[in-house]
Write a protein that holds these residues in place. Sequence first.
Motif, PDB file in Angstrom:
ATOM      1  N   LYS A  27     -16.541  31.716  12.578  1.00  0.00           N
ATOM      2  CA  LYS A  27     -15.411  32.373  13.228  1.00  0.00           C
ATOM      3  C   LYS A  27     -14.201  32.606  12.331  1.00  0.00           C
ATOM      4  N   PRO A  28     -13.791  31.645  11.514  1.00  0.00           N
ATOM      5  CA  PRO A  28     -12.599  31.906  10.692  1.00  0.00           C
ATOM      6  C   PRO A  28     -12.717  33.128   9.802  1.00  0.00           C
ATOM      7  N   ALA A  29     -13.955  33.536   9.476  1.00  0.00           N
ATOM      8  CA  ALA A  29     -14.157  34.671   8.572  1.00  0.00           C
ATOM      9  C   ALA A  29     -14.290  36.005   9.293  1.00  0.00           C
ATOM     10  N   LEU A 187      -3.504  31.666  24.904  1.00  0.00           N
ATOM     11  CA  LEU A 187      -4.692  31.296  25.678  1.00  0.00           C
ATOM     12  C   LEU A 187      -5.973  31.865  25.096  1.00  0.00           C
ATOM     13  N   THR A 188      -5.870  32.613  24.005  1.00  0.00           N
ATOM     14  CA  THR A 188      -7.040  33.246  23.402  1.00  0.00           C
ATOM     15  C   THR A 188      -8.127  32.217  23.142  1.00  0.00           C
ATOM     16  N   ASP A 189      -9.356  32.562  23.522  1.00  0.00           N
ATOM     17  CA  ASP A 189     -10.484  31.646  23.356  1.00  0.00           C
ATOM     18  C   ASP A 189     -11.675  32.467  22.867  1.00  0.00           C
ATOM     19  N   LEU A 190     -11.897  32.471  21.565  1.00  0.00           N
ATOM     20  CA  LEU A 190     -12.947  33.307  20.970  1.00  0.00           C
ATOM     21  C   LEU A 190     -14.151  32.441  20.604  1.00  0.00           C
ATOM     22  N   ASP A 191     -14.922  32.074  21.622  1.00  0.00           N
ATOM     23  CA  ASP A 191     -16.062  31.185  21.392  1.00  0.00           C
ATOM     24  C   ASP A 191     -17.394  31.905  21.312  1.00  0.00           C
ATOM     25  N   THR A 192     -17.519  33.053  21.962  1.00  0.00           N
ATOM     26  CA  THR A 192     -18.808  33.725  22.078  1.00  0.00           C
ATOM     27  C   THR A 192     -18.710  35.175  21.600  1.00  0.00           C
ATOM     28  N   PRO A 193     -19.850  35.825  21.343  1.00  0.00           N
ATOM     29  CA  PRO A 193     -19.815  37.253  20.997  1.00  0.00           C
ATOM     30  C   PRO A 193     -19.150  38.099  22.074  1.00  0.00           C
ATOM     31  N   GLN A 194     -19.277  37.693  23.340  1.00  0.00           N
ATOM     32  CA  GLN A 194     -18.640  38.434  24.426  1.00  0.00           C
ATOM     33  C   GLN A 194     -17.108  38.328  24.330  1.00  0.00           C
ATOM     34  N   ASP A 195     -16.620  37.109  24.034  1.00  0.00           N
ATOM     35  CA  ASP A 195     -15.176  36.929  23.828  1.00  0.00           C
ATOM     36  C   ASP A 195     -14.693  37.812  22.684  1.00  0.00           C
ATOM     37  N   TRP A 196     -15.464  37.836  21.612  1.00  0.00           N
ATOM     38  CA  TRP A 196     -15.094  38.595  20.420  1.00  0.00           C
ATOM     39  C   TRP A 196     -15.080  40.090  20.714  1.00  0.00           C
ATOM     40  N   ALA A 197     -16.057  40.568  21.477  1.00  0.00           N
ATOM     41  CA  ALA A 197     -16.112  41.975  21.822  1.00  0.00           C
ATOM     42  C   ALA A 197     -14.909  42.387  22.665  1.00  0.00           C
ATOM     43  N   ARG A 198     -14.532  41.541  23.626  1.00  0.00           N
ATOM     44  CA  ARG A 198     -13.361  41.827  24.469  1.00  0.00           C
ATOM     45  C   ARG A 198     -12.090  41.875  23.640  1.00  0.00           C
TER      46      ARG A 198
END
Length: 205
Positions: A27-29, A187-198
């Motif tokens: 994720k950091p990259a 509140l951003t929570d980027l844990d999954t590909p779906q989170d990332w896509a949103r």
Amino acid sequence: MPPDALGVRVAAVILAAGRSSRMGAHKPALELDGKPLLRHVLDAADAVGFADVVVVAGACADQTRALCAGATARVAVNARFAEGLSTSLQTGLRALADDMDAAMIFLADMPDVGPALIRRMIAAFDPAARAIVVPTHEGRRGHPVLWARAFFPALLSRTTGDCGARRLIGEFARRVHEIEADDAGVLTDLDTPQDWARRRFSAGV
């Protein structure tokens, strides 16, 4: 105004050691708006002028170290990263100098926390009263969280697994001061590909 100008020495601890197993990529990259997520956090920290900045690496430590090139940050490697977020928090706190008055704990996958909010949180900090400063948005608490040095022993000895320090915030409720954020970036929570896509869609990427 840097924290030192307010009479306090505040460090930033950026947790970037996780395996990102739900995301399926480090994720950091991941790049957003032309730069990796971790660089968004590092750039915000650099703009504020913390007395010290420590990035905690673990999984993909060499890649995380490379992402920090050019930033005013030190890298501390958490060999126990697989045991959960708490071990990264502990690694970061142990890496700090003894003269820090407080530490602000960041997550590496929260690119929408800007310098203005960070400065507001530091300006509100008072180790005698407002000793834990937490950002909120529409009634929900988020990240980063600013902790006075007095709580470092509890953070080091009483956090386990992936729970981090949330339980301690409730335990020390009288010392907590909330700062309302202008947007939901805290509140951003980027844990999954779906989170990332949103998140990428919201940025128009």
